[in-house]
Scaffold this motif. Structure first.
Motif, PDB file in Angstrom:
ATOM      1  N   THR A  32       0.842  -1.203   0.000  1.00 53.78           N
ATOM      2  CA  THR A  32       0.000   0.000   0.000  1.00 53.78           C
ATOM      3  C   THR A  32       0.873   1.247   0.000  1.00 53.78           C
ATOM      4  OG1 THR A  32      -1.746  -1.177   1.180  1.00 53.78           O
ATOM      5  CG2 THR A  32      -1.802   1.235   1.269  1.00 53.78           C
ATOM      6  N   PHE A  33       1.908   1.232   0.827  1.00 48.43           N
ATOM      7  CA  PHE A  33       2.850   2.355   0.873  1.00 48.43           C
ATOM      8  C   PHE A  33       3.536   2.532  -0.475  1.00 48.43           C
ATOM      9  CE2 PHE A  33       7.313   3.721   1.964  1.00 48.43           C
ATOM     10  CZ  PHE A  33       7.010   5.059   2.139  1.00 48.43           C
ATOM     11  N   ALA A  34       4.002   1.451  -1.068  1.00 49.97           N
ATOM     12  CA  ALA A  34       4.690   1.518  -2.362  1.00 49.97           C
ATOM     13  C   ALA A  34       3.772   2.065  -3.446  1.00 49.97           C
ATOM     14  CB  ALA A  34       5.213   0.141  -2.753  1.00 49.97           C
ATOM     15  N   ALA A  35       2.519   1.641  -3.449  1.00 53.38           N
ATOM     16  CA  ALA A  35       1.563   2.129  -4.448  1.00 53.38           C
ATOM     17  C   ALA A  35       1.277   3.613  -4.245  1.00 53.38           C
ATOM     18  CB  ALA A  35       0.277   1.315  -4.380  1.00 53.38           C
ATOM     19  N   GLY A  36       1.107   4.032  -3.007  1.00 47.25           N
ATOM     20  CA  GLY A  36       0.870   5.447  -2.724  1.00 47.25           C
ATOM     21  C   GLY A  36       2.060   6.312  -3.091  1.00 47.25           C
ATOM     22  N   LEU A  37       3.234   5.802  -2.841  1.00 50.40           N
ATOM     23  CA  LEU A  37       4.463   6.514  -3.194  1.00 50.40           C
ATOM     24  C   LEU A  37       4.586   6.636  -4.706  1.00 50.40           C
ATOM     25  CD1 LEU A  37       7.123   7.759  -2.165  1.00 50.40           C
ATOM     26  CD2 LEU A  37       8.072   5.469  -2.127  1.00 50.40           C
ATOM     27  N   ALA A  38       4.343   5.547  -5.422  1.00 53.51           N
ATOM     28  CA  ALA A  38       4.430   5.566  -6.886  1.00 53.51           C
ATOM     29  C   ALA A  38       3.404   6.530  -7.478  1.00 53.51           C
ATOM     30  CB  ALA A  38       4.228   4.161  -7.440  1.00 53.51           C
ATOM     31  N   ASP A  39       2.221   6.588  -6.907  1.00 54.11           N
ATOM     32  CA  ASP A  39       1.181   7.510  -7.393  1.00 54.11           C
ATOM     33  C   ASP A  39       1.549   8.969  -7.136  1.00 54.11           C
ATOM     34  OD1 ASP A  39      -0.396   5.430  -8.293  1.00 54.11           O
ATOM     35  OD2 ASP A  39      -1.743   5.469  -6.551  1.00 54.11           O
ATOM     36  N   ALA A  40       2.260   9.222  -6.047  1.00 53.88           N
ATOM     37  CA  ALA A  40       2.591  10.599  -5.666  1.00 53.88           C
ATOM     38  C   ALA A  40       3.793  11.169  -6.410  1.00 53.88           C
ATOM     39  CB  ALA A  40       2.833  10.675  -4.162  1.00 53.88           C
ATOM     40  N   VAL A  41       4.681  10.305  -6.893  1.00 55.43           N
ATOM     41  CA  VAL A  41       5.873  10.771  -7.605  1.00 55.43           C
ATOM     42  C   VAL A  41       5.450  11.338  -8.962  1.00 55.43           C
ATOM     43  CG1 VAL A  41       8.044  10.059  -8.684  1.00 55.43           C
ATOM     44  CG2 VAL A  41       7.428   9.173  -6.441  1.00 55.43           C
ATOM     45  N   ASP A  42       5.870  12.571  -9.225  1.00 55.97           N
ATOM     46  CA  ASP A  42       5.546  13.212 -10.507  1.00 55.97           C
ATOM     47  C   ASP A  42       6.369  12.617 -11.629  1.00 55.97           C
ATOM     48  OD1 ASP A  42       3.554  15.016  -9.837  1.00 55.97           O
ATOM     49  OD2 ASP A  42       4.956  16.626  -9.357  1.00 55.97           O
ATOM     50  N   ALA A  43       5.731  12.362 -12.740  1.00 57.73           N
ATOM     51  CA  ALA A  43       6.429  11.815 -13.899  1.00 57.73           C
ATOM     52  C   ALA A  43       7.412  12.822 -14.493  1.00 57.73           C
ATOM     53  CB  ALA A  43       5.416  11.385 -14.948  1.00 57.73           C
ATOM     54  N   ASP A  44       7.202  14.112 -14.235  1.00 54.83           N
ATOM     55  CA  ASP A  44       8.072  15.135 -14.814  1.00 54.83           C
ATOM     56  C   ASP A  44       9.411  15.266 -14.089  1.00 54.83           C
ATOM     57  OD1 ASP A  44       7.475  16.470 -12.468  1.00 54.83           O
ATOM     58  OD2 ASP A  44       6.521  18.182 -13.441  1.00 54.83           O
ATOM     59  N   GLY A  45       9.620  14.477 -13.048  1.00 53.66           N
ATOM     60  CA  GLY A  45      10.897  14.498 -12.353  1.00 53.66           C
ATOM     61  C   GLY A  45      10.981  15.487 -11.213  1.00 53.66           C
ATOM     62  N   THR A  46       9.905  16.228 -10.959  1.00 60.49           N
ATOM     63  CA  THR A  46       9.896  17.153  -9.845  1.00 60.49           C
ATOM     64  C   THR A  46      10.006  16.363  -8.546  1.00 60.49           C
ATOM     65  OG1 THR A  46       8.450  18.637 -11.073  1.00 60.49           O
ATOM     66  CG2 THR A  46       8.598  18.997  -8.709  1.00 60.49           C
ATOM     67  N   PRO A  47      10.931  16.735  -7.658  1.00 57.67           N
ATOM     68  CA  PRO A  47      11.095  15.968  -6.427  1.00 57.67           C
ATOM     69  C   PRO A  47       9.821  15.935  -5.580  1.00 57.67           C
ATOM     70  CG  PRO A  47      12.933  17.467  -6.711  1.00 57.67           C
ATOM     71  CD  PRO A  47      11.911  17.827  -7.757  1.00 57.67           C
ATOM     72  N   LEU A  48       9.600  14.809  -4.977  1.00 57.52           N
ATOM     73  CA  LEU A  48       8.504  14.615  -4.036  1.00 57.52           C
ATOM     74  C   LEU A  48       9.092  14.612  -2.636  1.00 57.52           C
ATOM     75  CD1 LEU A  48       5.535  13.686  -3.307  1.00 57.52           C
ATOM     76  CD2 LEU A  48       6.449  11.356  -3.452  1.00 57.52           C
ATOM     77  N   VAL A  49       8.510  15.384  -1.742  1.00 59.60           N
ATOM     78  CA  VAL A  49       8.928  15.368  -0.348  1.00 59.60           C
ATOM     79  C   VAL A  49       8.084  14.310   0.355  1.00 59.60           C
ATOM     80  CG1 VAL A  49       9.056  16.667   1.815  1.00 59.60           C
ATOM     81  CG2 VAL A  49       9.603  17.792  -0.357  1.00 59.60           C
ATOM     82  N   VAL A  50       8.752  13.332   0.943  1.00 61.30           N
ATOM     83  CA  VAL A  50       8.067  12.282   1.688  1.00 61.30           C
ATOM     84  C   VAL A  50       8.295  12.573   3.169  1.00 61.30           C
ATOM     85  CG1 VAL A  50       7.837   9.806   2.083  1.00 61.30           C
ATOM     86  CG2 VAL A  50       8.478  10.653  -0.196  1.00 61.30           C
ATOM     87  N   ASP A  51       7.233  13.000   3.825  1.00 67.65           N
ATOM     88  CA  ASP A  51       7.307  13.376   5.236  1.00 67.65           C
ATOM     89  C   ASP A  51       7.030  12.141   6.091  1.00 67.65           C
ATOM     90  OD1 ASP A  51       7.010  14.336   7.812  1.00 67.65           O
ATOM     91  OD2 ASP A  51       5.739  16.022   7.230  1.00 67.65           O
TER      92      ASP A  51
END
Length: 99
Positions: A32-51
């Motif tokens: 579930t965590f992996a799927a949520g993380l994959a969904d949140a990562v932008d395809a354009d390469g913009t960094p995602l902050v994981v709090d």
């Protein structure tokens, strides 16, 4: 007693995406965590902050979910999780911040 996993995405005023994670991440909910993380990562390469400041437990299954995204994420962690990220080598692959 374990604390249920919760994932919430948001954006800062500057447009930075944030994935806020609370609870415990272990083999029972790592998918579930992996799927949520994959969904949140932008395809354009913009960094995602994981709090991860509200994560009380992170096992190897949770770490394994983070590694594939190491180049596109920045982690915010408490001193509780910081040694785990260092020992695993994840801290060498991504930016780690304290709150």
């Amino acid at each position: 007693m374990t604390t249920a996993l919760s994932l919430a995405t948001s954006r800062r005023s500057d447009g930075t995406r944030i994935l806020t994670v609370t609870g415990e991440i272990d083999m029972s909910n790592a998918a579930t965590f992996a799927a949520g993380l994959a969904d949140a990562v932008d395809a354009d390469g913009t960094p995602l902050v994981v709090d991860l400041t509200e994560v009380e437990y992170l096992d190897s299954a949770g770490l394994a979910a983070l590694f594939p995204h190491a180049e596109r994420i920045q982690l915010v962690v408490t001193p509780l999780l910081e040694p785990l990220l260092t020992i695993s080598g994840l801290a060498d692959l991504t930016t780690v911040h304290r709150p």
